[in-house]
Design a protein around this motif. Sequence first.
Motif, PDB file in Angstrom:
ATOM      1  N   TRP A   1       0.826  -1.210   0.000  1.00 48.99           N
ATOM      2  CA  TRP A   1       0.000   0.000   0.000  1.00 48.99           C
ATOM      3  C   TRP A   1       0.854   1.251   0.000  1.00 48.99           C
ATOM      4  N   LEU A   2       1.983   1.235   0.736  1.00 50.13           N
ATOM      5  CA  LEU A   2       2.855   2.411   0.804  1.00 50.13           C
ATOM      6  C   LEU A   2       3.694   2.536  -0.461  1.00 50.13           C
ATOM      7  N   ALA A   3       4.141   1.413  -1.001  1.00 49.80           N
ATOM      8  CA  ALA A   3       4.916   1.449  -2.238  1.00 49.80           C
ATOM      9  C   ALA A   3       4.068   2.000  -3.379  1.00 49.80           C
ATOM     10  N   GLU A   4       2.802   1.609  -3.424  1.00 45.22           N
ATOM     11  CA  GLU A   4       1.881   2.099  -4.453  1.00 45.22           C
ATOM     12  C   GLU A   4       1.718   3.620  -4.356  1.00 45.22           C
ATOM     13  N   LYS A   5       1.574   4.125  -3.136  1.00 49.76           N
ATOM     14  CA  LYS A   5       1.360   5.562  -2.956  1.00 49.76           C
ATOM     15  C   LYS A   5       2.633   6.354  -3.237  1.00 49.76           C
ATOM     16  N   THR A   6       3.805   5.785  -2.926  1.00 55.78           N
ATOM     17  CA  THR A   6       5.053   6.497  -3.240  1.00 55.78           C
ATOM     18  C   THR A   6       5.312   6.486  -4.741  1.00 55.78           C
ATOM     19  N   ARG A   7       4.869   5.437  -5.441  1.00 57.72           N
ATOM     20  CA  ARG A   7       5.000   5.411  -6.900  1.00 57.72           C
ATOM     21  C   ARG A   7       4.140   6.497  -7.546  1.00 57.72           C
ATOM     22  N   ARG A   8       3.045   6.839  -6.906  1.00 57.59           N
ATOM     23  CA  ARG A   8       2.138   7.861  -7.450  1.00 57.59           C
ATOM     24  C   ARG A   8       2.576   9.277  -7.083  1.00 57.59           C
ATOM     25  N   GLY A   9       3.719   9.404  -6.432  1.00 57.63           N
ATOM     26  CA  GLY A   9       4.277  10.731  -6.190  1.00 57.63           C
ATOM     27  C   GLY A   9       4.209  11.217  -4.758  1.00 57.63           C
ATOM     28  N   GLN A  10       3.546  10.478  -3.862  1.00 57.24           N
ATOM     29  CA  GLN A  10       3.505  10.909  -2.473  1.00 57.24           C
ATOM     30  C   GLN A  10       4.795  10.489  -1.772  1.00 57.24           C
ATOM     31  N   ASN A  11       5.098  11.143  -0.691  1.00 57.03           N
ATOM     32  CA  ASN A  11       6.293  10.847   0.080  1.00 57.03           C
ATOM     33  C   ASN A  11       5.911   9.947   1.254  1.00 57.03           C
ATOM     34  N   ALA A  12       6.807   9.030   1.621  1.00 60.21           N
ATOM     35  CA  ALA A  12       6.527   8.123   2.737  1.00 60.21           C
ATOM     36  C   ALA A  12       6.353   8.903   4.041  1.00 60.21           C
ATOM     37  N   ALA A  13       7.028  10.044   4.159  1.00 58.58           N
ATOM     38  CA  ALA A  13       6.912  10.858   5.373  1.00 58.58           C
ATOM     39  C   ALA A  13       5.506  11.426   5.547  1.00 58.58           C
ATOM     40  N   ASP A  14       4.722  11.461   4.465  1.00 61.59           N
ATOM     41  CA  ASP A  14       3.346  11.949   4.570  1.00 61.59           C
ATOM     42  C   ASP A  14       2.483  11.003   5.398  1.00 61.59           C
ATOM     43  N   PHE A  15       2.895   9.761   5.546  1.00 62.22           N
ATOM     44  CA  PHE A  15       2.095   8.753   6.234  1.00 62.22           C
ATOM     45  C   PHE A  15       2.597   8.463   7.647  1.00 62.22           C
ATOM     46  N   LEU A  16       3.566   9.269   8.126  1.00 60.94           N
ATOM     47  CA  LEU A  16       4.040   9.099   9.500  1.00 60.94           C
ATOM     48  C   LEU A  16       2.923   9.412  10.479  1.00 60.94           C
ATOM     49  N   ILE A  17       2.874   8.669  11.570  1.00 58.48           N
ATOM     50  CA  ILE A  17       1.887   8.927  12.608  1.00 58.48           C
ATOM     51  C   ILE A  17       2.380  10.135  13.400  1.00 58.48           C
ATOM     52  N   PRO A  18       1.597  11.220  13.454  1.00 55.77           N
ATOM     53  CA  PRO A  18       2.074  12.441  14.108  1.00 55.77           C
ATOM     54  C   PRO A  18       2.341  12.237  15.596  1.00 55.77           C
ATOM     55  N   GLY A  19       3.474  12.764  16.042  1.00 54.54           N
ATOM     56  CA  GLY A  19       3.814  12.719  17.452  1.00 54.54           C
ATOM     57  C   GLY A  19       4.433  11.415  17.918  1.00 54.54           C
ATOM     58  N   LEU A  20       4.359  10.360  17.107  1.00 57.96           N
ATOM     59  CA  LEU A  20       4.884   9.066  17.537  1.00 57.96           C
ATOM     60  C   LEU A  20       6.151   8.657  16.813  1.00 57.96           C
ATOM     61  N   ALA A  21       6.307   9.115  15.584  1.00 62.46           N
ATOM     62  CA  ALA A  21       7.363   8.517  14.775  1.00 62.46           C
ATOM     63  C   ALA A  21       8.201   9.554  14.058  1.00 62.46           C
ATOM     64  N   ARG A  22       9.441   9.138  13.780  1.00 65.77           N
ATOM     65  CA  ARG A  22      10.343   9.880  12.921  1.00 65.77           C
ATOM     66  C   ARG A  22      10.589   9.038  11.686  1.00 65.77           C
ATOM     67  N   PRO A  23      10.981   9.630  10.575  1.00 65.19           N
ATOM     68  CA  PRO A  23      11.198   8.838   9.362  1.00 65.19           C
ATOM     69  C   PRO A  23      12.266   7.771   9.565  1.00 65.19           C
ATOM     70  N   THR A  24      12.114   6.683   8.852  1.00 62.46           N
ATOM     71  CA  THR A  24      13.098   5.609   8.886  1.00 62.46           C
ATOM     72  C   THR A  24      14.373   6.081   8.221  1.00 62.46           C
ATOM     73  N   ALA A  25      15.530   5.804   8.830  1.00 69.49           N
ATOM     74  CA  ALA A  25      16.807   6.264   8.299  1.00 69.49           C
ATOM     75  C   ALA A  25      17.126   5.544   7.000  1.00 69.49           C
ATOM     76  N   LYS A  26      17.697   6.277   6.071  1.00 69.68           N
ATOM     77  CA  LYS A  26      18.132   5.690   4.811  1.00 69.68           C
ATOM     78  C   LYS A  26      19.498   5.057   5.028  1.00 69.68           C
ATOM     79  N   LYS A  27      19.841   4.084   4.182  1.00 69.11           N
ATOM     80  CA  LYS A  27      21.172   3.489   4.253  1.00 69.11           C
ATOM     81  C   LYS A  27      22.188   4.534   3.823  1.00 69.11           C
TER      82      LYS A  27
END
Length: 140
Positions: A101-127
Amino acid sequence: MKIEIDALGVRELDALLAAAEKRRTVLARRRPLAAVREDLIAFAASQGYAIEELVGTPSASTPRSAAAPARKRKRAKAAVKYRDPDNRRNTWSGRGRMPRWLAEKTRRGQNAADFLIPGLARPTAKKSAPIGQRTVFKHA
């Protein structure tokens, strides 16, 4: 096994009760598993064998040897970081492969950070160092 008792007739109920009573008497006559296991271990030892030689598996009473292969440890459950606003059941912790579901939405141009739960999470670190790409460049 689930049985629809309401759908059974008198004959079927009598047959079911008879089968249950028969099974109950068989189970009541059996000795406890631990007692049977101890008797088997003692009998094998009296004949000069270890139970592992006869059965091929270690018994429950013998400790695991140091030569036994170590089991792979499971990672602890991670807290959810990402949630789909369209379907709240779609969540992701940021570990492992990105869910469909997230891969599909990022392919359509949205950013994964748009789906972060507010106040609970920080973005996952890139390699930091992608595999197969240079990390050091010489300046001439």
